[in-house]
Design a protein around this motif. Structure first.
Motif, PDB file in Angstrom:
ATOM      1  N   ASP A  76      -6.257 -11.207 -13.242  1.00 22.78           N
ATOM      2  CA  ASP A  76      -5.890 -10.305 -12.161  1.00 22.78           C
ATOM      3  C   ASP A  76      -6.914  -9.178 -12.042  1.00 22.78           C
ATOM      4  O   ASP A  76      -7.329  -8.595 -13.044  1.00 22.78           O
ATOM      5  CB  ASP A  76      -4.495  -9.735 -12.422  1.00 22.78           C
ATOM      6  N   VAL A  77      -7.274  -8.881 -10.832  1.00 21.34           N
ATOM      7  CA  VAL A  77      -8.120  -7.727 -10.527  1.00 21.34           C
ATOM      8  C   VAL A  77      -7.217  -6.701  -9.832  1.00 21.34           C
ATOM      9  O   VAL A  77      -6.374  -7.067  -9.011  1.00 21.34           O
ATOM     10  CB  VAL A  77      -9.303  -8.121  -9.617  1.00 21.34           C
ATOM     11  N   ASN A  78      -7.407  -5.511 -10.219  1.00 24.00           N
ATOM     12  CA  ASN A  78      -6.529  -4.482  -9.669  1.00 24.00           C
ATOM     13  C   ASN A  78      -6.905  -4.221  -8.209  1.00 24.00           C
ATOM     14  O   ASN A  78      -7.531  -3.227  -7.849  1.00 24.00           O
ATOM     15  CB  ASN A  78      -6.644  -3.201 -10.493  1.00 24.00           C
ATOM     16  N   ASP A  79      -6.494  -5.118  -7.349  1.00 20.74           N
ATOM     17  CA  ASP A  79      -6.855  -5.029  -5.942  1.00 20.74           C
ATOM     18  C   ASP A  79      -5.656  -4.738  -5.061  1.00 20.74           C
ATOM     19  O   ASP A  79      -5.738  -4.868  -3.834  1.00 20.74           O
ATOM     20  CB  ASP A  79      -7.514  -6.339  -5.477  1.00 20.74           C
ATOM     21  N   ASN A  80      -4.553  -4.373  -5.677  1.00 19.51           N
ATOM     22  CA  ASN A  80      -3.362  -4.053  -4.903  1.00 19.51           C
ATOM     23  C   ASN A  80      -2.839  -2.695  -5.354  1.00 19.51           C
ATOM     24  O   ASN A  80      -2.771  -2.395  -6.553  1.00 19.51           O
ATOM     25  CB  ASN A  80      -2.268  -5.107  -5.099  1.00 19.51           C
ATOM     26  N   HIS A  81      -2.496  -1.864  -4.362  1.00 15.28           N
ATOM     27  CA  HIS A  81      -1.924  -0.559  -4.642  1.00 15.28           C
ATOM     28  C   HIS A  81      -0.414  -0.685  -4.758  1.00 15.28           C
ATOM     29  O   HIS A  81       0.193  -1.548  -4.122  1.00 15.28           O
ATOM     30  CB  HIS A  81      -2.272   0.442  -3.523  1.00 15.28           C
ATOM     31  N   ALA A  90       8.821   1.390  -6.554  1.00 17.95           N
ATOM     32  CA  ALA A  90       7.538   0.937  -6.002  1.00 17.95           C
ATOM     33  C   ALA A  90       7.171  -0.352  -6.691  1.00 17.95           C
ATOM     34  O   ALA A  90       7.457  -0.554  -7.869  1.00 17.95           O
ATOM     35  CB  ALA A  90       6.457   1.986  -6.208  1.00 17.95           C
ATOM     36  N   THR A  91       6.532  -1.260  -5.972  1.00 17.45           N
ATOM     37  CA  THR A  91       6.114  -2.543  -6.530  1.00 17.45           C
ATOM     38  C   THR A  91       4.616  -2.700  -6.350  1.00 17.45           C
ATOM     39  O   THR A  91       4.010  -2.117  -5.445  1.00 17.45           O
ATOM     40  CB  THR A  91       6.839  -3.701  -5.837  1.00 17.45           C
ATOM     41  N   ASP A  92       4.048  -3.522  -7.250  1.00 16.21           N
ATOM     42  CA  ASP A  92       2.609  -3.803  -7.216  1.00 16.21           C
ATOM     43  C   ASP A  92       2.453  -5.302  -7.385  1.00 16.21           C
ATOM     44  O   ASP A  92       2.996  -5.900  -8.323  1.00 16.21           O
ATOM     45  CB  ASP A  92       1.887  -3.061  -8.341  1.00 16.21           C
ATOM     46  N   GLN A  93       1.745  -5.932  -6.479  1.00 14.39           N
ATOM     47  CA  GLN A  93       1.602  -7.386  -6.521  1.00 14.39           C
ATOM     48  C   GLN A  93       0.734  -7.851  -7.675  1.00 14.39           C
ATOM     49  O   GLN A  93       0.740  -9.040  -8.013  1.00 14.39           O
ATOM     50  CB  GLN A  93       1.015  -7.889  -5.195  1.00 14.39           C
ATOM     51  N   ASP A  94       0.009  -6.957  -8.256  1.00 17.45           N
ATOM     52  CA  ASP A  94      -0.801  -7.355  -9.403  1.00 17.45           C
ATOM     53  C   ASP A  94       0.108  -7.659 -10.590  1.00 17.45           C
ATOM     54  O   ASP A  94       1.306  -7.352 -10.593  1.00 17.45           O
ATOM     55  CB  ASP A  94      -1.794  -6.246  -9.749  1.00 17.45           C
ATOM     56  N   GLY A 107       0.565  -7.978 -15.042  1.00 18.74           N
ATOM     57  CA  GLY A 107       0.176  -7.320 -16.282  1.00 18.74           C
ATOM     58  C   GLY A 107       0.179  -5.820 -16.131  1.00 18.74           C
ATOM     59  O   GLY A 107       1.038  -5.224 -15.472  1.00 18.74           O
ATOM     60  N   ILE A 108      -0.808  -5.230 -16.763  1.00 16.26           N
ATOM     61  CA  ILE A 108      -0.892  -3.774 -16.709  1.00 16.26           C
ATOM     62  C   ILE A 108      -1.185  -3.276 -15.303  1.00 16.26           C
ATOM     63  O   ILE A 108      -0.799  -2.173 -14.916  1.00 16.26           O
ATOM     64  CB  ILE A 108      -1.964  -3.279 -17.706  1.00 16.26           C
ATOM     65  N   TYR A 109      -1.859  -4.150 -14.514  1.00 14.90           N
ATOM     66  CA  TYR A 109      -2.168  -3.740 -13.147  1.00 14.90           C
ATOM     67  C   TYR A 109      -0.920  -3.749 -12.268  1.00 14.90           C
ATOM     68  O   TYR A 109      -0.901  -3.133 -11.202  1.00 14.90           O
ATOM     69  CB  TYR A 109      -3.228  -4.642 -12.537  1.00 14.90           C
ATOM     70  N   GLY A 110       0.083  -4.491 -12.684  1.00 14.67           N
ATOM     71  CA  GLY A 110       1.306  -4.516 -11.894  1.00 14.67           C
ATOM     72  C   GLY A 110       2.377  -3.589 -12.429  1.00 14.67           C
ATOM     73  O   GLY A 110       3.475  -3.523 -11.865  1.00 14.67           O
ATOM     74  N   THR A 111       2.068  -2.878 -13.513  1.00 15.36           N
ATOM     75  CA  THR A 111       3.021  -1.932 -14.088  1.00 15.36           C
ATOM     76  C   THR A 111       2.876  -0.589 -13.378  1.00 15.36           C
ATOM     77  O   THR A 111       1.782  -0.029 -13.307  1.00 15.36           O
ATOM     78  CB  THR A 111       2.777  -1.758 -15.591  1.00 15.36           C
ATOM     79  N   VAL A 112       3.995  -0.102 -12.871  1.00 20.65           N
ATOM     80  CA  VAL A 112       3.964   1.109 -12.053  1.00 20.65           C
ATOM     81  C   VAL A 112       4.517   2.268 -12.874  1.00 20.65           C
ATOM     82  O   VAL A 112       5.562   2.142 -13.530  1.00 20.65           O
ATOM     83  CB  VAL A 112       4.793   0.928 -10.766  1.00 20.65           C
ATOM     84  N   SER A 137       4.600  10.092  -6.600  1.00 14.22           N
ATOM     85  CA  SER A 137       3.456   9.196  -6.545  1.00 14.22           C
ATOM     86  C   SER A 137       3.681   8.064  -7.518  1.00 14.22           C
ATOM     87  O   SER A 137       4.379   8.197  -8.521  1.00 14.22           O
ATOM     88  CB  SER A 137       2.165   9.933  -6.904  1.00 14.22           C
ATOM     89  N   ALA A 138       3.063   6.900  -7.233  1.00 11.48           N
ATOM     90  CA  ALA A 138       3.156   5.718  -8.090  1.00 11.48           C
ATOM     91  C   ALA A 138       1.751   5.259  -8.405  1.00 11.48           C
ATOM     92  O   ALA A 138       0.910   5.134  -7.506  1.00 11.48           O
ATOM     93  CB  ALA A 138       3.947   4.608  -7.407  1.00 11.48           C
ATOM     94  N   GLN A 139       1.488   4.990  -9.651  1.00 11.27           N
ATOM     95  CA  GLN A 139       0.153   4.584 -10.089  1.00 11.27           C
ATOM     96  C   GLN A 139       0.297   3.377 -11.011  1.00 11.27           C
ATOM     97  O   GLN A 139       1.144   3.337 -11.910  1.00 11.27           O
ATOM     98  CB  GLN A 139      -0.537   5.719 -10.849  1.00 11.27           C
ATOM     99  N   ASP A 140      -0.528   2.344 -10.743  1.00  9.53           N
ATOM    100  CA  ASP A 140      -0.459   1.171 -11.608  1.00  9.53           C
ATOM    101  C   ASP A 140      -1.325   1.375 -12.843  1.00  9.53           C
ATOM    102  O   ASP A 140      -1.992   2.417 -13.008  1.00  9.53           O
ATOM    103  CB  ASP A 140      -0.846  -0.096 -10.834  1.00  9.53           C
ATOM    104  N   GLY A 141      -1.340   0.325 -13.715  1.00 12.40           N
ATOM    105  CA  GLY A 141      -2.076   0.453 -14.961  1.00 12.40           C
ATOM    106  C   GLY A 141      -3.578   0.508 -14.786  1.00 12.40           C
ATOM    107  O   GLY A 141      -4.295   0.925 -15.708  1.00 12.40           O
ATOM    108  N   GLY A 142      -4.065   0.121 -13.618  1.00 10.08           N
ATOM    109  CA  GLY A 142      -5.496   0.174 -13.379  1.00 10.08           C
ATOM    110  C   GLY A 142      -5.953   1.464 -12.720  1.00 10.08           C
ATOM    111  O   GLY A 142      -7.140   1.619 -12.419  1.00 10.08           O
TER     112      GLY A 142
END
Length: 1382
Positions: free
Chosen positions: A763-768, A795-799, A801-806, A847-852
């Motif tokens: 996964d590449v952190n390409d989704n906010h 909030a949800t993140d389509q990524d 792993g860590i990139y999808g963890t909000v 605000s919501a921030q993913d693992g990336g």
């Protein structure tokens, strides 16, 4: 005067017999009783003559007178004792006359003149002798004077005690039965005493003999007689004693055996002084009665008799005595026919009594019938002794008779050969002293020493120790040696043996006993000499050479070797066995590594038939691995010890194109980042072929999926170097996250191999993160307590792993410090009181921030309305609701009802709404009733559990409360099973044997439980030739296919679930039956192989071995190979093509897959897959404790109301563990704050067990530990925060005025209206609404106070009257409606 009358004087001169005699008393011995009659007659005649004479004289003229005179005299006085004078009887005038007297007497027997002297002149009477009253006690006579006077004279003899009492007999014998009862009387004759009166018998006495001791039990007898009365008149002759009857009375029972007779002395005594006695000896003989049984002289008789004793021979004598007499003591003997249980040794069918008899009178025991000691060595009899009484007494005694042995049996010889197999054979290599056989001799006759001990008599038996054994023959090569125990010998080798010179010995054993005469037995032994293995085998050549093609099938014969043995033909020494030893290295290591062959596959390639010496292949040869083989063949006979010979065999392997490409790895795993550029090569697969030239050239091809034959669109492979590259843009969120690819490598000869490639998109952190929704609105009271949950943003993140963890964060702003947000869950909590705020609206930005590091483009806007209200918000009856609903319910179906309680002082309605959790809008809630209903169709497979947050609002009050509603969507059978394909085709041979697995039908059902449990069946035709496993779906052949041309059969397979309304799917399977004439038939050992393994097994570990074997003769050119059916389940396994061993390619993961189901094929390379058999393999994985428990929340906030009593359960801690069984069973423990709380270890419920007081402590923090039950256990911890909410449990108080006191305030008169008089304030330890205080004045008619809650100041509204200058503050109450007083 008559002639018989005369003068006394004349009578004295001339003595005559008396005129008459008186009768004698009884007992007078000198005068017989027979004369008394005649004497009396004569007396009467004499008196008559005297009277006549007197009468005549008187008639002549004289007158006669009669006078009486009575005289007495004692008896026993000496003679001449004066008795009296007759004249005394005359008158006195006549007494002086001197005339004499005439006496009347009998001249013959008058006793008067015998006993008395009467003077004839004077009439003086004197005794002539001693008188005896007992002889004559009375005398009477008549005396007449000359003048005619008559005197009747009576003389009585007076008794004196001159006689003793006398019994009629001196001794007397009485017979008395010993059974006579006490009181029995025996009549005895009385004693007679001639004396009279007191001098007669007066009594009796039983005299005890002085020489007999006194019996302590008392006398046996006593006397009984009549007591004497007044003195009787003189007894007439013949009368009895006045003391009669005299009885002897028995006082106690007699015992003849103790005393046979009793001798008594009875004394009779009179009344004289001294008294006289008489004795009677009485002998009482006690008559015998049968009151004693016979008694044997011994308790048991033991005897011995020879077994050759003739019938009638005396064995022993038994003797019994009986103390009784006569018939009662006469004993007769007999043998009891029925013996006592256990007596003897049984006696066979006849019994011991049948062999012996006893003489009735003598008690001599004699032999009755012939004896046999060998059949029975002991006999036991019971002999009876019976007396002759009317009711006979019986006694018994045991008679044990030992039968003594005589020499009537010949010895027996028993030979036990100690050679191998127990046959009469001895090796020619036996050494002197070696045992050949164990010879034991026995004799059925007994051991005389033992019989002596048993009987105490000299025996004539012979035991084994008395038997001699001799050996004849053998020419000194064998000898007999004693074996220790008597009668045991060992036949041993004495000299060297040589089978070649002599192979058979005839030995004679002679056994002789020591009897008289001795008996003997002979036994002949034929002892064969076994050949010694002294000749080694010999090969016809020392070096053999041959060649074989590497395509030769296993079992192909390469050559024969032959050896011979000069030992005895047909024996083990001449029977040869061949073995082979490989001398050269079994494998070429370079080729082995290049071909990636497992070392287990590299082993011996040739074997030799142990009987024929044929050398054949045992596995497929590979020239590239092994070009030449050097073998050493060993020929070994079966002798002991074996002899052998060796020869050298050289085999050259001829090369053919028999190698398929081999991948270095069977499974490749690669990871590439999404959106990798087109043309990017990320993996190279490599296969090698040991062949050369065209057959070693490899081309690669790539397929999309393990079961697909289409090329993938996203990837391509270079056909020459195996480079796999990206062929189009890949997006992980749009495209699959994982690609399963199949790579095939094919050489120039058409042989191929395949490998599996799994490509994971990184996964590449390409989704906010994206808020849904992005706007949230809620309202709360300004009395809301800190720690209260306000709202939950999501909030949800389509990524992944860590990139999808909000992670959530509050953006600092006005009053944002009053709140905090759980960074993991997005729940916003109140952290500070709001009572100081006016009614207002707050706006928070989240605000919501993913693992990336990417943040949400649009932040969440949270609007919070804060209202000032005196009403408490409505409270739900339960903090959490749980409902169940089936997924097939129609729209607008009720699910459940939630209910909140309004405050007591409120009549406002309560309105309900779903605040969060219903992302799909599938549910609705009635705003007034709280009933939750469905709005859209539900799907268990998509969302089995729904968690809703429902809020309750009291009327138009801005504050509201919330609860959690868990809705479980239960499965219904709304999905039918689905096969991977709707049709398929298989090909089988006509010769396929029954039981062969043909096909694995696999269907899937998305339902769960029994709704997803699939059972397989054959829908059509009816099961006959084919059958299917209902659980596994394995189709196998159930019968023979028969002969004929090639044909097709169509089977319809049915997969049906087990739901309430079952659903099914069909698969059309075409079975092509091919006619194969020369193909061998194969079958697996098992239709289904099942194995259970641990998920911790390392790669390359062997799992199980599948093996197929031919049903008929196998052709040498048909080698068998194994392969796996390409499938998802089989991708993790590999199989050795030649051995069928299944091994693990990569690590198991129980949490992802618990069961693997795949097929294994066995096939012949020459026919490809046209001739194959298959079996099903099921691998079940054991769970290991490789996962730690995890909590659903990192931090848990709980709220509990203070209370004077413990609240019980206030919350539940939940953790999950991916493991199963004990590895997934969890226990909960509380690591801190155990004073107020405790934990249910099984359910995770947090329990308040000590009353909480917010004023004392408002917040609690604790740590919860969860651990599983694995070995070793794994655990995790979590922090729990508990906020204690306030209840109105404290009264307000005035600090200025102590309880019971008054506060005095002075006010000057004339002060204007609304002038500030004083300021008072009250405190309440509670918080929020419970601490809000209002003020009032009591007992003040014109001074109402206005409460101002901000400052607590009081002012007057009217002019103060000086007559009433004081204000009395009585009470102040708090705000809640149920307690407030104004």
């Amino acid at each position: 005067m008559s002639p018989c009358g005369r003068k006394m004087g004349e009578g004295r001169q001339q003595r005559r017999a008396p005129v008459g005699k008186l009768l004698l008393l009884p007992g007078r011995r000198d005068t017989p009783h027979g004369r008394s009659g005649s004497s009396g007659a004569r007396t009467q005649r004499s008196l008559l003559w005297l009277l006549v004479h007197v009468w005549l004289w008187a008639a002549s003229g004289s007158s006669a007178q009669l006078f009486n005179l009575t005289l007495s005299v004692d008896e026993g006085l000496p003679p001449d004792t004066l008795v009296g004078d007759i004249r005394a009887g005359l008158p006195a005038a006549q007494q002086q006359e001197g005339s004499g007297f005439f006496l009347s007497e009998d001249s013959d027997d008058s006793p008067l003149l015998d006993d008395f002297h009467v003077h004839p002149d004077t009439g003086i009477i004197r005794t002539a002798r001693r008188l005896d009253r007992e002889r004559r006690d009375h005398y009477s006579f008549v005396a007449a004077t000359l003048l005619g006077a008559v005197v009747q004279v009576e003389i009585r003899v007076n008794d004196v005690n001159d006689h003793s009492p006398r019994f009629p007999l001196d001794s007397l014998q009485l017979d008395v039965s010993e059974l006579s009862p006490p009181g029995t009387a025996f009549r005895l004759p009385g004693a007679h005493d001639p004396d009279a009166g007191l001098f007669s018998t007066q009594g009796y006495t039983l005299v005890q003999p002085s020489d007999l001791p006194k019996d302590p039990a008392g006398p046996f007898f006593q006397l009984r007689y009549r007591t004497p009365g007044p003195l009787p008149s003189p007894l007439l002759p013949g009368s009895s004693s006045p003391l009669e009857p005299l009885d002897l009375v028995l006082l106690r029972r007699l015992d003849r055996e103790e005393a046979a007779a009793h001798r008594l002395q009875i004394e009779a005594w009179d009344g004289g002084r001294p008294r006289r006695t008489g004795l009677l000896s009485v002998e009482l003989r006690v008559l015998d009665e049968n009151d004693n049984p016979p008694v044997f002289e011994q308790d048991e008789y033991r005897a011995a008799v020879r077994e050759d004793a003739q019938p009638g021979a005396e064995v022993c004598r038994v003797r019994a005595t009986d103390r009784d007499l006569g018939p009662n003591g006469f004993v007769r003997y007999s043998v009891r026919a029925r013996q006592v249980p256990g007596a003897g040794s049984g006696g066979g069918a006849l019994g011991d009594a049948a062999y012996f008899a006893v003489e009735e009178l003598s008690g001599v025991v004699r032999v009755r019938r012939p004896l046999d000691r060998e059949a029975q060595a002991w006999h036991q009899l019971v002999v009876e002794a019976r007396d002759g009484g009317a009711e006979p007494e019986v006694a018994t005694v045991r008679v044990s008779i030992a039968v003594l042995d005589v020499n009537d049996n010949r010895p027996a010889i028993h030979v036990l050969f100690l050679t191998e197999g127990g046959v009469a054979r001895v090796s020619e290599g036996a050494r002197p002293g070696d045992y050949v056989a164990r010879v034991s001799v026995s004799d059925a006759d007994g051991d005389w020493e033992k019989e002596d001990e048993a009987t105490g008599e000299l025996g004539v038996g012979l035991g084994d120790g008395s038997i001699s054994l001799s050996l004849e023959g053998g020419e000194g090569d064998f000898a007999l040696l004693p074996g220790g125990p008597p009668g045991v010998f060992f036949l041993c080798v004495e000299g060297p043996l040589d089978r070649e010179s002599r192979d058979l010995y005839e030995l004679l054993l002679v056994a002789t006993d020591a009897g008289s005469p001795p008996l003997s037995t002979e036994e002949t032994l034929l002892l064969r000499v076994a050949d010694l293995n002294d000749q080694p085998p010999l090969f016809s050549q020392q070096h053999y050479k041959a060649s074989v093609s590497e395509a030769a099938a296993p079992g192909t014969v390469v050559m024969w070797v032959s050896a011979s043995d000069a030992d005895e033909a047909g024996s083990d020494h001449a029977w040869l066995r061949y073995t082979v030893v490989q001398l050269s290295a079994p494998c070429n290591l370079g080729s082995l590594q290049s071909k990636m062959v497992h070392t287990a596959e590299c082993g011996p390639s040739f074997a030799i038939d142990s009987e024929s010496g044929a050398i054949s292949t045992i596995r497929t040869l590979d020239r590239e691995v092994q070009e030449a083989v050097e073998l050493k063949v060993v020929a070994q006979d079966l002798g002991e010890p074996p002899l052998s010979a060796t020869c050298l065999v050289s085999i050259t392997v001829d090369d053919v194109n028999d190698n398929e490409p081999i991948f270095w790895r069977q499974v490749y795993n690669a990871t590439i980042a999404e959106h990798a550029p087109v043309g990017h090569c990320f993996l190279q697969v490599t296969a090698s072929d040991a062949d050369s030239g065209l057959y070693g050239f490899i081309e690669y091809s790539l397929y999309d999926g393990f079961l697909s034959y289409e090329a993938p669109q996203a990837f391509r492979i270079d056909p020459h170097d195996g480079q796999i590259c990206v062929s189009q843009d890949i997006d992980r969120e749009r495209d699959p996250a994982t690609y399963d690819l199949l790579v095939k490598a094919k050489d120039g000869g058409g042989l191929s191999a395949q490998a599996f490639v799994r490509v994971d998109l990184e996964d590449v952190n390409d989704n906010h993160p994206v808020f849904n929704p992005s706007t949230y609105v809620t309202s709360i009271s300004d009395e809301t307590q800190p720690g209260t949950e306000i709202i939950n943003v999501l909030a949800t993140d389509q990524d992944s792993g860590i990139y999808g963890t909000v992670a959530y964060e509050l953006i600092p702003g006005d009053l944002s410090s009053l709140f905090t947000i759980d960074s993991t869950t997005g729940i916003i909590y109140l952290t500070s009181p709001l009572s100081h705020l006016e009614s207002t609206t707050l706006s928070l930005m989240v605000s919501a921030q993913d693992g990336g590091g990417l943040t949400a483009v649009i932040n969440a806007d949270v609007t919070i309305h804060i209202f000032q209200t005196t009403l408490a918000p409505a409270e739900f009856e339960r903090p959490k609701y749980t409902f169940l609903v089936y997924e097939d319910v129609p729209e607008d179906s009720p699910i459940g009802t939630v209910k909140a309680r309004e405050p007591l002082n409120s009549s406002e309605p309560i309105f309900y709404r779903i605040s969060s959790g219903d992302l799909g809008g599938k549910f609705s809630i009635h705003p007034r009733l709280g009933t939750i209903r469905t709005r859209k169709p539900l799907d268990h497979e998509t969302q089995p559990v729904v968690v809703l947050t429902v809020q309750a609002q009291l009327g138009s009050a801005p504050a509201c409360s919330s609860t959690e509603v868990n809705i479980t969507v239960m499965d219904v059978n709304d999905n039918h099973p689905a096969f991977l394909r709707t049709s398929d085709e298989i090909r089988i041979s006509q010769t396929t044997p029954p039981g062969t697995a043909l096909y694995l039908a696999r269907a899937e059902d998305r339902d769960s439980g029994r709704n997803g449990l699939i059972r397989y069946s054959i829908a059509s035709p009816q099961p006959g030739v084919f059958a299917i496993d209902r659980a596994l779906g394995v189709l196998f052949l159930n019968g023979s296919l028969g002969a004929g041309e090639q044909r097709e059969l169509t089977l319809t397979l049915r997969a049906e679930d087990q739901g309430v309304h079952p659903q099914a799917a069909l698969l059309v399977l075409t079975v092509v039956i091919e006619k194969r004439e020369h193909s061998p038939s194969w079958t697996f050992e098992h239709l289904v192989y099942q194995v259970e393994v641990s998920e911790s097994l390392s790669p390359m570990t062997r799992i199980l071995q599948t093996q197929a074997h031919p049903l008929g003769p196998q052709r040498a050119a048909s080698p068998l190979r194994y392969s796996l059916e390409p499938s998802v389940d089989s991708a993790i396994f590999g199989i050795r093509p030649y051995t069928g061993w299944i091994y693990l390619r990569r690590q198991f993961d129980y949490e992802s897959t618990q069961t693997y189901n795949f097929r294994v094929f066995a096939w012949i390379p020459e026919d490809g897959f046209l001739q194959n058999v298959s079996t099903t393999v099921i691998v079940r994985v054991w769970d290991e404790n490789d996962n730690s428990p995890t909590f659903l929340h990192d931090v848990l906030f709980l709220t509990v109301e203070e209370s004077p009593v413990p609240q019980g359960v206030i919350g539940k801690i939940t953790a999950i563990d991916m493991d199963s069984g004990k590895n997934g069973q969890l226990l909960y423990f509380l690591l801190s704050d155990g004073k107020f709380f405790k934990m249910n270890p099984n359910t995770g419920e947090l329990i308040n067990w000590v009353a909480l007081d917010r004023e004392h402590r408002g917040h609690h923090q604790m740590t919860v530990l969860v651990t599983d039950r694995g070995s070793p256990p794994r655990n995790a911890t979590m922090a729990v925060y508990v906020s204690v909410t306030d209840i109105n449990d404290n009264r307000p108080f005035f600090p200025q005025c102590l309880p019971g006191k008054e506060l005095h305030v002075k006010v000057l008169e004339g002060q204007p209206v609304n002038m500030l008089v004083t300021t008072v304030f009250a405190k309440d330890p509670d918080e929020g609404n419970n601490a809000e205080v209002t003020y009032s004045v009591s007992s003040a008619r014109h001074m109402p106070l206005k409460g101002k809650t901000a400052f607590g100041k009081q002012s007057c509204k009217k002019q103060t009257n000086k007559q009433n200058p004081d204000l009395n503050l009585v009470s102040s109450l708090d705000l809640p409606p149920n307690l407030r007083k104004t």
